[in-house]
Write a protein that holds these residues in place. Structure first.
Motif, PDB file in Angstrom:
ATOM      1  N   PHE A 170       0.871  -1.341  -0.079  1.00 27.60           N
ATOM      2  CA  PHE A 170       0.002   0.005  -0.054  1.00 27.60           C
ATOM      3  C   PHE A 170       0.891   1.317  -0.023  1.00 27.60           C
ATOM      4  CE2 PHE A 170      -2.245   3.545   2.613  1.00 27.60           C
ATOM      5  CZ  PHE A 170      -3.066   3.740   1.801  1.00 27.60           C
ATOM      6  N   ALA A 171       1.811   1.300   0.966  1.00 27.81           N
ATOM      7  CA  ALA A 171       2.795   2.452   1.230  1.00 27.81           C
ATOM      8  C   ALA A 171       3.914   1.796   1.549  1.00 27.81           C
ATOM      9  CB  ALA A 171       1.981   3.742   1.916  1.00 27.81           C
ATOM     10  N   PRO A 172       5.010   2.704   1.455  1.00 27.84           N
ATOM     11  CA  PRO A 172       6.191   2.285   2.135  1.00 27.84           C
ATOM     12  C   PRO A 172       6.016   2.329   3.654  1.00 27.84           C
ATOM     13  CG  PRO A 172       6.698   3.611   0.453  1.00 27.84           C
ATOM     14  CD  PRO A 172       5.411   3.792   0.490  1.00 27.84           C
ATOM     15  N   GLY A 173       6.302   1.130   4.089  1.00 26.22           N
ATOM     16  CA  GLY A 173       6.203   1.010   5.598  1.00 26.22           C
ATOM     17  C   GLY A 173       4.860   0.395   6.234  1.00 26.22           C
ATOM     18  N   PHE A 174       4.005   0.178   5.389  1.00 26.72           N
ATOM     19  CA  PHE A 174       2.698  -0.111   5.790  1.00 26.72           C
ATOM     20  C   PHE A 174       2.645  -1.666   5.849  1.00 26.72           C
ATOM     21  CE2 PHE A 174      -1.613  -1.183   5.396  1.00 26.72           C
ATOM     22  CZ  PHE A 174      -2.298  -0.601   6.086  1.00 26.72           C
ATOM     23  N   ALA A 175       2.472  -2.235   6.891  1.00 28.28           N
ATOM     24  CA  ALA A 175       2.225  -3.566   7.348  1.00 28.28           C
ATOM     25  C   ALA A 175       1.119  -4.086   7.460  1.00 28.28           C
ATOM     26  CB  ALA A 175       3.164  -3.954   8.472  1.00 28.28           C
ATOM     27  N   TYR A 176       0.910  -5.202   6.791  1.00 28.57           N
ATOM     28  CA  TYR A 176      -0.828  -5.814   7.108  1.00 28.57           C
ATOM     29  C   TYR A 176      -0.338  -6.930   8.290  1.00 28.57           C
ATOM     30  CZ  TYR A 176      -2.320  -3.791   2.721  1.00 28.57           C
ATOM     31  OH  TYR A 176      -2.793  -3.138   1.695  1.00 28.57           O
ATOM     32  N   LEU A 177      -1.023  -6.389   9.557  1.00 32.31           N
ATOM     33  CA  LEU A 177      -0.863  -7.140  10.600  1.00 32.31           C
ATOM     34  C   LEU A 177      -2.155  -8.259  10.816  1.00 32.31           C
ATOM     35  CD1 LEU A 177       0.230  -4.431  12.955  1.00 32.31           C
ATOM     36  CD2 LEU A 177       1.518  -5.798  11.996  1.00 32.31           C
ATOM     37  N   ARG A 178      -1.746  -9.487  10.870  1.00 35.52           N
ATOM     38  CA  ARG A 178      -2.608 -10.696  11.159  1.00 35.52           C
ATOM     39  C   ARG A 178      -3.051 -10.933  12.545  1.00 35.52           C
ATOM     40  NH1 ARG A 178      -1.284 -14.552   7.186  1.00 35.52           N
ATOM     41  NH2 ARG A 178      -2.525 -13.675   5.607  1.00 35.52           N
ATOM     42  N   GLY A 179      -3.949 -11.478  12.669  1.00 35.38           N
ATOM     43  CA  GLY A 179      -4.228 -11.741  14.032  1.00 35.38           C
ATOM     44  C   GLY A 179      -5.746 -11.292  14.841  1.00 35.38           C
ATOM     45  N   LEU A 180      -6.329 -10.444  14.090  1.00 36.77           N
ATOM     46  CA  LEU A 180      -7.786  -9.742  14.214  1.00 36.77           C
ATOM     47  C   LEU A 180      -8.649 -11.075  14.704  1.00 36.77           C
ATOM     48  CD1 LEU A 180      -8.484  -6.398  12.789  1.00 36.77           C
ATOM     49  CD2 LEU A 180      -7.848  -6.992  15.133  1.00 36.77           C
ATOM     50  N   PRO A 181      -9.534 -11.130  15.609  1.00 39.39           N
ATOM     51  CA  PRO A 181     -10.515 -12.460  15.611  1.00 39.39           C
ATOM     52  C   PRO A 181     -11.816 -11.898  15.131  1.00 39.39           C
ATOM     53  CG  PRO A 181     -10.538 -11.153  17.776  1.00 39.39           C
ATOM     54  CD  PRO A 181      -9.171 -10.584  16.893  1.00 39.39           C
ATOM     55  N   TRP A 182     -11.773 -10.830  14.455  1.00 42.03           N
ATOM     56  CA  TRP A 182     -12.943 -10.364  13.868  1.00 42.03           C
ATOM     57  C   TRP A 182     -12.805  -9.794  12.456  1.00 42.03           C
ATOM     58  CZ3 TRP A 182     -11.004  -6.793  17.408  1.00 42.03           C
ATOM     59  CH2 TRP A 182     -11.084  -7.187  18.939  1.00 42.03           C
ATOM     60  N   ASN A 183     -13.568  -9.887  11.535  1.00 44.01           N
ATOM     61  CA  ASN A 183     -13.628  -9.320  10.215  1.00 44.01           C
ATOM     62  C   ASN A 183     -14.213  -7.863  10.289  1.00 44.01           C
ATOM     63  OD1 ASN A 183     -13.944  -8.665   7.214  1.00 44.01           O
ATOM     64  ND2 ASN A 183     -13.580 -10.666   7.050  1.00 44.01           N
ATOM     65  N   ILE A 184     -13.391  -6.977  10.146  1.00 37.33           N
ATOM     66  CA  ILE A 184     -13.884  -5.392  10.543  1.00 37.33           C
ATOM     67  C   ILE A 184     -14.030  -4.931   8.950  1.00 37.33           C
ATOM     68  CG2 ILE A 184     -13.306  -3.047  11.160  1.00 37.33           C
ATOM     69  CD1 ILE A 184     -13.480  -5.395  13.409  1.00 37.33           C
ATOM     70  N   PRO A 185     -15.433  -4.472   8.665  1.00 35.49           N
ATOM     71  CA  PRO A 185     -15.725  -3.876   7.282  1.00 35.49           C
ATOM     72  C   PRO A 185     -14.954  -2.483   7.100  1.00 35.49           C
ATOM     73  CG  PRO A 185     -17.633  -3.597   8.861  1.00 35.49           C
ATOM     74  CD  PRO A 185     -16.528  -4.132   9.445  1.00 35.49           C
ATOM     75  N   ARG A 186     -14.387  -2.232   5.986  1.00 32.52           N
ATOM     76  CA  ARG A 186     -13.948  -0.980   5.475  1.00 32.52           C
ATOM     77  C   ARG A 186     -15.237   0.116   5.663  1.00 32.52           C
ATOM     78  NH1 ARG A 186      -8.805  -1.521   2.392  1.00 32.52           N
ATOM     79  NH2 ARG A 186      -8.480  -3.906   2.482  1.00 32.52           N
ATOM     80  N   LEU A 187     -14.779   1.314   5.699  1.00 36.90           N
ATOM     81  CA  LEU A 187     -15.549   2.582   5.333  1.00 36.90           C
ATOM     82  C   LEU A 187     -16.520   2.375   4.027  1.00 36.90           C
ATOM     83  CD1 LEU A 187     -13.314   5.252   6.767  1.00 36.90           C
ATOM     84  CD2 LEU A 187     -15.416   4.597   8.009  1.00 36.90           C
ATOM     85  N   PRO A 188     -17.584   2.786   3.977  1.00 35.86           N
ATOM     86  CA  PRO A 188     -18.070   2.746   2.858  1.00 35.86           C
ATOM     87  C   PRO A 188     -17.418   4.029   1.573  1.00 35.86           C
ATOM     88  CG  PRO A 188     -19.856   3.040   4.381  1.00 35.86           C
ATOM     89  CD  PRO A 188     -18.457   3.180   5.059  1.00 35.86           C
ATOM     90  N   THR A 189     -16.930   4.884   2.176  1.00 29.06           N
ATOM     91  CA  THR A 189     -16.301   5.677   1.270  1.00 29.06           C
ATOM     92  C   THR A 189     -14.866   6.116   1.948  1.00 29.06           C
ATOM     93  OG1 THR A 189     -18.236   6.848   0.508  1.00 29.06           O
ATOM     94  CG2 THR A 189     -16.191   8.042   0.222  1.00 29.06           C
ATOM     95  N   PRO A 190     -13.852   5.855   1.560  1.00 28.08           N
ATOM     96  CA  PRO A 190     -12.610   6.154   2.169  1.00 28.08           C
ATOM     97  C   PRO A 190     -12.499   7.912   2.603  1.00 28.08           C
ATOM     98  CG  PRO A 190     -12.312   4.905   0.172  1.00 28.08           C
ATOM     99  CD  PRO A 190     -13.801   5.455  -0.058  1.00 28.08           C
ATOM    100  N   ARG A 191     -11.880   7.733   3.609  1.00 28.03           N
ATOM    101  CA  ARG A 191     -11.458   9.248   3.879  1.00 28.03           C
ATOM    102  C   ARG A 191     -10.191   9.831   2.927  1.00 28.03           C
ATOM    103  NH1 ARG A 191     -11.692   6.483   9.246  1.00 28.03           N
ATOM    104  NH2 ARG A 191     -13.534   7.248  10.130  1.00 28.03           N
ATOM    105  N   THR A 192     -10.454  11.140   2.630  1.00 28.08           N
ATOM    106  CA  THR A 192      -9.368  11.677   1.717  1.00 28.08           C
ATOM    107  C   THR A 192      -7.920  11.894   2.309  1.00 28.08           C
ATOM    108  OG1 THR A 192     -10.018  13.650   2.322  1.00 28.08           O
ATOM    109  CG2 THR A 192     -11.004  12.931   0.450  1.00 28.08           C
ATOM    110  N   ARG A 193      -7.866  12.084   3.756  1.00 29.45           N
ATOM    111  CA  ARG A 193      -6.648  12.174   4.316  1.00 29.45           C
ATOM    112  C   ARG A 193      -6.812  11.336   5.842  1.00 29.45           C
ATOM    113  NH1 ARG A 193      -3.633  15.007   7.746  1.00 29.45           N
ATOM    114  NH2 ARG A 193      -1.455  15.464   6.942  1.00 29.45           N
ATOM    115  N   VAL A 194      -5.744  10.249   6.092  1.00 31.59           N
ATOM    116  CA  VAL A 194      -5.679   9.834   7.331  1.00 31.59           C
ATOM    117  C   VAL A 194      -4.388  10.358   7.786  1.00 31.59           C
ATOM    118  CG1 VAL A 194      -5.591   7.444   8.633  1.00 31.59           C
ATOM    119  CG2 VAL A 194      -6.964   7.777   6.569  1.00 31.59           C
TER     120      VAL A 194
END
Length: 197
Positions: free
Chosen positions: A118-142
């Motif tokens: 996704f971006a340099p330094g962004f890691a996908y961390l596995r281990g959540l016990p739930w499946n969390i839905p993404r936002l319906p519309t992404p934020r323009t700036r996080v």
């Protein structure tokens, strides 16, 4: 397990345990028994880049066995997080927990860096016990340092960017620094623990 040639000098391996394969292949490269430029784990794949003979390497690896015990290349990384994210109440309700209960669950989970992207330094961390839905519309700036959840992954935004993940907190940790070796703080196979700050 399946092998797919990618371009002229890369090989993609589809496997059930990409981190095990990544660790074993990286050890082979370090020992001088595997001539590749880069090894990139994914959610269900490992990409070998800079391969002189992809077809020959696929034949060699099709019957290859290795000891998967060395999956953790580095000691656990603890990341201090201030759990004050705008989506924290929503995620807690979705998980059937109080906000304090959600924070307890997140700080008692050993996350594993499954892959980076996704971006340099962004890691996908596995281990959540739930499946969390993404936002319906992404934020323009996080904001940089935002700790967020989506699908079965947790992650930390290394720089300000658009994003559709649910923000549960923030950290001051430097996720990516070109002057550091390696530049990414979170590398594939590493255990990551969140600590409430």
């Amino acid at each position: 397990m399946q092998f797919r040639r990618v371009g002229a000098d890369a090989l993609l391996i589809e496997v059930d345990t990409p981190l095990n394969w990544f660790a074993a292949l990286d050890a082979e490269r370090a020992a001088g028994r595997l001539a590749v430029v880069d090894i990139v784990p994914g959610a269900r794949t490992v990409l070998l880049d800079g391969v002189a003979d992809p077809v020959g390497l696929a034949a060699r690896l099709s019957n290859w066995t290795f000891d998967p015990a060395s999956e953790l290349p580095e000691p656990p990384l603890t990341v201090d997080v201030r759990f004050d994210g705008m989506d924290l109440p929503f995620v807690a309700e979705l998980a059937g927990l109080s906000v304090a209960g959600l924070v307890d669950k997140l700080t008692s989970t050993d996350f594993m860096v499954a892959f980076c992207g996704f971006a340099p330094g962004f890691a996908y961390l596995r281990g959540l016990p739930w499946n969390i839905p993404r936002l319906p519309t992404p934020r323009t700036r996080v904001p940089a340092g935002s700790v967020a959840l989506a699908a079965e992954f947790a992650g930390v935004y290394p720089t300000p960017s658009p994003g559709g993940w649910r923000i549960v907190g923030r950290t001051e940790a430097e996720l990516f620094d070109v002057a550091r070796t390696p530049p990414a703080l979170m590398t594939p196979g590493r255990t990551v623990r969140f600590r409430a700050a």
